[in-house]
Design a protein around this motif. Structure first.
Motif, mmCIF file in Angstrom:
data_model
loop_
_atom_site.group_PDB
_atom_site.id
_atom_site.type_symbol
_atom_site.label_atom_id
_atom_site.label_comp_id
_atom_site.label_asym_id
_atom_site.label_seq_id
_atom_site.Cartn_x
_atom_site.Cartn_y
_atom_site.Cartn_z
ATOM 1 N N ARG A 178 -27.213 40.357 27.257
ATOM 2 C CA ARG A 178 -26.166 40.792 26.301
ATOM 3 C C ARG A 178 -24.898 39.959 26.407
ATOM 4 N NH1 ARG A 178 -29.430 44.688 27.532
ATOM 5 N NH2 ARG A 178 -29.899 46.289 25.981
ATOM 6 N N GLY A 179 -24.903 38.932 27.250
ATOM 7 C CA GLY A 179 -23.713 38.080 27.404
ATOM 8 C C GLY A 179 -22.581 38.782 28.130
ATOM 9 N N LEU A 180 -22.922 39.815 28.929
ATOM 10 C CA LEU A 180 -21.863 40.607 29.567
ATOM 11 C C LEU A 180 -21.443 40.057 30.929
ATOM 12 C CD1 LEU A 180 -23.160 44.187 28.666
ATOM 13 C CD2 LEU A 180 -21.123 43.048 27.749
ATOM 14 N N ILE A 181 -22.346 39.318 31.588
ATOM 15 C CA ILE A 181 -21.985 38.739 32.892
ATOM 16 C C ILE A 181 -22.294 37.246 32.891
ATOM 17 C CG2 ILE A 181 -22.282 40.879 34.211
ATOM 18 C CD1 ILE A 181 -25.013 39.668 35.198
ATOM 19 N N ARG A 182 -21.802 36.568 33.880
ATOM 20 C CA ARG A 182 -21.949 35.111 33.918
ATOM 21 C C ARG A 182 -23.418 34.690 34.039
ATOM 22 N NH1 ARG A 182 -18.820 32.477 36.867
ATOM 23 N NH2 ARG A 182 -17.282 33.922 37.691
ATOM 24 N N SER A 183 -23.723 33.501 33.505
ATOM 25 C CA SER A 183 -25.071 32.960 33.700
ATOM 26 C C SER A 183 -25.018 31.757 34.630
ATOM 27 C CB SER A 183 -25.707 32.585 32.360
ATOM 28 O OG SER A 183 -24.820 31.803 31.628
ATOM 29 N N SER A 184 -23.799 31.341 35.006
ATOM 30 C CA SER A 184 -23.675 30.254 35.996
ATOM 31 C C SER A 184 -22.270 30.342 36.579
ATOM 32 C CB SER A 184 -23.873 28.894 35.335
ATOM 33 O OG SER A 184 -22.837 28.699 34.384
ATOM 34 N N TYR A 185 -22.064 29.563 37.613
ATOM 35 C CA TYR A 185 -20.731 29.516 38.230
ATOM 36 C C TYR A 185 -20.126 28.169 37.863
ATOM 37 C CZ TYR A 185 -22.648 33.352 41.030
ATOM 38 O OH TYR A 185 -23.232 34.516 41.430
ATOM 39 N N GLU A 186 -19.062 28.205 37.071
ATOM 40 C CA GLU A 186 -18.516 26.941 36.542
ATOM 41 C C GLU A 186 -17.714 26.187 37.585
ATOM 42 O OE1 GLU A 186 -17.224 29.952 35.378
ATOM 43 O OE2 GLU A 186 -18.757 30.316 33.873
ATOM 44 N N HIS A 187 -17.145 26.917 38.533
ATOM 45 C CA HIS A 187 -16.175 26.290 39.433
ATOM 46 C C HIS A 187 -16.670 26.259 40.876
ATOM 47 C CE1 HIS A 187 -13.281 26.213 36.193
ATOM 48 N NE2 HIS A 187 -13.616 27.457 35.924
ATOM 49 N N LYS A 188 -15.887 25.537 41.680
ATOM 50 C CA LYS A 188 -16.296 25.360 43.070
ATOM 51 C C LYS A 188 -15.842 26.528 43.949
ATOM 52 C CE LYS A 188 -16.267 21.679 46.510
ATOM 53 N NZ LYS A 188 -15.303 22.186 47.469
#
Ligand SMILES: Cc1cc2nc3c(=O)[nH]c(=O)nc-3n(C[C@H](O)[C@H](O)[C@H](O)COP(=O)(O)O)c2cc1C
Length: 436
Positions: free
Chosen positions: A417-427
């Motif tokens: 549903r696009g409610l939580i992250r699908s990846s971690y963008e940052h370090k």
């Protein structure tokens, strides 16, 4: 999108150790394996952080003895959580790791230095949960005759945070030169004593280690009383919250936004994580069946004693609930410990018997019951009402079954549903936490 945290409510201590799915927890809780399984699963699920509780005592408020504490394994025995953090960091790449530090337990210099050391060891993923401790038994392990009064605990915590923050700023960002030719490791004019002298703490500084990848490790705070909210508004990046419905979530968000602005900060600087114990299963009927079984289990003498034990603990050690008639009225005092939790538990209890309270719902944050899809939908709806800069703090028994129900059942339904992250963008943990 909203954030997800996992509340490791019994810290690196004994978890559900008997009954279905407890597996070898009773024997193996001192080893790192279950926590490593948990951390790697949380990362697979897309969680931002694991939040590790801590309390340093063996309680004896309930019944005036340690009997129930050690019979059931209530918040004890427990290992020191901090040494587990580098082990969990080695097994993961993105998860934020927040360990609890009490302001009556750690001198600020020690806490500031430990948090930065952990920031180096975790590659920028450390955080501290700043608590004021709840009962006399903790205070008595750290040189006090009795715990301080509630208001004074928070006054002390505010000063403690001022010292810790000043130490984290005691090295200018460009103090380390690493000039191999001259040679000069650091520019001493860019490293500053803090010369702090307050009512509770005196500290010269500077910190004797260099800033870590986050510079300021993430700071969490967990009491929702007025002084607790003020402490969070002044110093924290995350506040853990107990709200029972979306309207309460929204009201707390608005209250914190106003407090943040008064402290010269912005609403997006503080994330609120709302506690929840979701009951999830493959179908709605399966989840309801789990709730029915839980309800039936609550009526046993052991379950009642465990629940009253918690009430005694959160009262700050001032109310021994074993002394009251189970079929008499619920005493209405709140006590002086975790006042937010006690209030939540006692709300609407006037007119109830103590047995009814002790066998009723656990009442610890938001209730969600249903299939993975149903609960994902409800969580999304609740967060729509609460507004941005928030998330949920999931609290479940630490069994492998409970872990994967969430990380491999609920999380994919939330992600779909696009409610939580699908990846971690940052370090770093801080950057990921502040990304939305
Ligand atoms: C969700 C949550 C988690 C907490 N975790 C801890 C903890 O790990 N250790 C501890 O000593 N106190 C813990 N506390 C207690 C608070 O941080 C705080 O010091 C105490 O509850 C008094 O706060 P209040 O009166 O503002 O609720 C927790 C409280 C809440 C609500």
């Amino acid at each position: 999108m909203f954030h997800l945290g996992w509340f490791l409510g019994d810290s690196t201590g004994i978890h559900k150790w008997n009954g279905t799915w407890a597996s070898s927890n009773g024997k193996d809780w001192t080893k790192p394996d279950i926590y490593i399984d948990l951390a790697t699963s949380l990362e697979r699920g897309g969680f931002d952080l694991m939040f590790i509780e801590d309390t340093a005592m063996i309680e004896d408020t309930y019944g005036g003895t340690m009997e129930a504490t050690l019979k059931y394994g209530m918040m004890a025995p427990k290992n020191d959580p901090m040494p587990y953090i580098p082990l969990l960091a080695q097994a993961t790449r993105h998860l934020g790791l927040v360990g609890t530090v009490s302001t009556i337990q750690y001198p600020p210099y020690l806490a500031a230095r430990q948090a930065v050391t952990l920031d180096h060891l975790t590659g920028g993923r450390s955080g501290i949960n700043v608590v004021t401790s709840v009962t006399h038994r903790v205070a008595q392990n750290f040189g006090y005759d009795q715990h301080l009064a509630h208001a004074e605990r928070y006054a002390m915590a505010d000063e403690w945070m001022q010292v810790v923050s000043a130490l984290w700023e005691s090295w200018d960002p460009d103090a380390v030169l690493l000039d191999y030719d001259e040679p000069r490791y650091a520019d001493y004019t860019k490293v500053h004593p803090i010369n702090f002298e307050g009512r509770y703490f005196k500290c010269r500084g500077p910190l004797n280690t260099i800033p870590g990848p986050q510079r300021r490790p993430v700071v969490a705070q967990a009491g929702n009383s007025t002084p607790g909210r003020e402490l969070a508004a002044a110093h924290a990046d995350v506040i853990l919250a107990l709200c029972k419905n979306p309207d309460e979530m929204k009201a707390l968000r608005q209250d914190m936004d106003e407090r943040l602005v008064k402290h010269g900060r912005k609403p997006q600087d503080l994330k609120i994580l709302f506690m929840t114990i979701p009951v999830v299963a493959e179908t709605d009927a399966d989840a309801r069946e789990l709730v029915s079984r839980e309800e039936a289990a609550r009526t046993s003498n052991d379950a009642i004693a465990s629940r009253l034990w918690y009430l005694s603990y959160t009262s700050g050690g001032t109310i021994d609930y074993s002394k009251y008639d189970l079929d008499g009225p619920v005493p209405q005092e709140i006590g002086v410990g975790e006042t937010t939790t006690s209030k939540a538990w006692l709300e609407n209890s006037a007119g109830m018997t103590l047995r009814e309270l002790a066998t009723g719902p656990f009442n610890y944050g938001m209730d969600f019951v249903g299939s993975f899809d149903t609960v994902a939908e409800q969580m999304g709806e609740a967060m729509e009402i609460a507004g941005p800069n928030s998330g949920f703090l999931v609290y479940k028994p630490v069994t492998r079954k409970d872990i994967i129900d969430i990380t491999d059942g609920l999380c994919p339904a939330l992600r779909k549903r696009g409610l939580i992250r699908s990846s971690y963008e940052h370090k770093t943990f801080r950057e990921n936490l502040m990304a939305f």
